[in-house]
Design a protein around this motif. Sequence first.
Motif, PDB file in Angstrom:
ATOM      1  N   GLU A 160      -7.073   2.299  -5.297  1.00 30.45           N
ATOM      2  CA  GLU A 160      -6.312   2.765  -6.456  1.00 30.45           C
ATOM      3  C   GLU A 160      -6.299   1.679  -7.513  1.00 30.45           C
ATOM      4  N   CYS A 182      -5.929   0.394   5.491  1.00 29.42           N
ATOM      5  CA  CYS A 182      -6.237   1.831   5.595  1.00 29.42           C
ATOM      6  C   CYS A 182      -7.404   2.266   4.714  1.00 29.42           C
ATOM      7  N   LEU A 220      -7.423   2.715   1.280  1.00 24.83           N
ATOM      8  CA  LEU A 220      -7.077   3.386   0.026  1.00 24.83           C
ATOM      9  C   LEU A 220      -7.509   2.539  -1.169  1.00 24.83           C
ATOM     10  N   ASN A 240      -0.114   4.172   0.724  1.00 26.44           N
ATOM     11  CA  ASN A 240      -0.599   5.109   1.740  1.00 26.44           C
ATOM     12  C   ASN A 240      -0.087   4.741   3.133  1.00 26.44           C
ATOM     13  N   CYS A 241      -0.400   3.545   3.591  1.00 27.18           N
ATOM     14  CA  CYS A 241       0.038   3.148   4.938  1.00 27.18           C
ATOM     15  C   CYS A 241       1.445   2.551   4.926  1.00 27.18           C
ATOM     16  N   LYS A 242       1.941   2.167   3.749  1.00 22.99           N
ATOM     17  CA  LYS A 242       3.306   1.717   3.513  1.00 22.99           C
ATOM     18  C   LYS A 242       3.725   0.432   4.219  1.00 22.99           C
ATOM     19  N   CYS A 281       0.840  -1.201   0.000  1.00 25.30           N
ATOM     20  CA  CYS A 281       0.000   0.000   0.000  1.00 25.30           C
ATOM     21  C   CYS A 281       0.874   1.251   0.000  1.00 25.30           C
TER      22      CYS A 281
END
Length: 81
Positions: A68, A64, A66, A9-11, A7
Amino acid sequence: MDTPYRCPNCKTNRSRFNLIQQVPQSVKMDPHSGVIIHEYASSELEPFHLPYKGPEYKVQCAACGLIEEELTFIKFGEQPI
């Protein structure tokens, strides 16, 4: 889909994802009421009705939330941690 995801976003999430299938429905709607007047098969679209050309599915991070396109998660998954 046989490539690692991560991800952007949250990595941290590399394992929990939701795959969201995109199933287009081509319709003609009444401009005033929004009622569907006609549903088209992909082979019978009118000249000014373009067919859907988006992704077959999108990916959602189950940690999270997200959402995409798959390529975003693949590219981030290729990077070292």
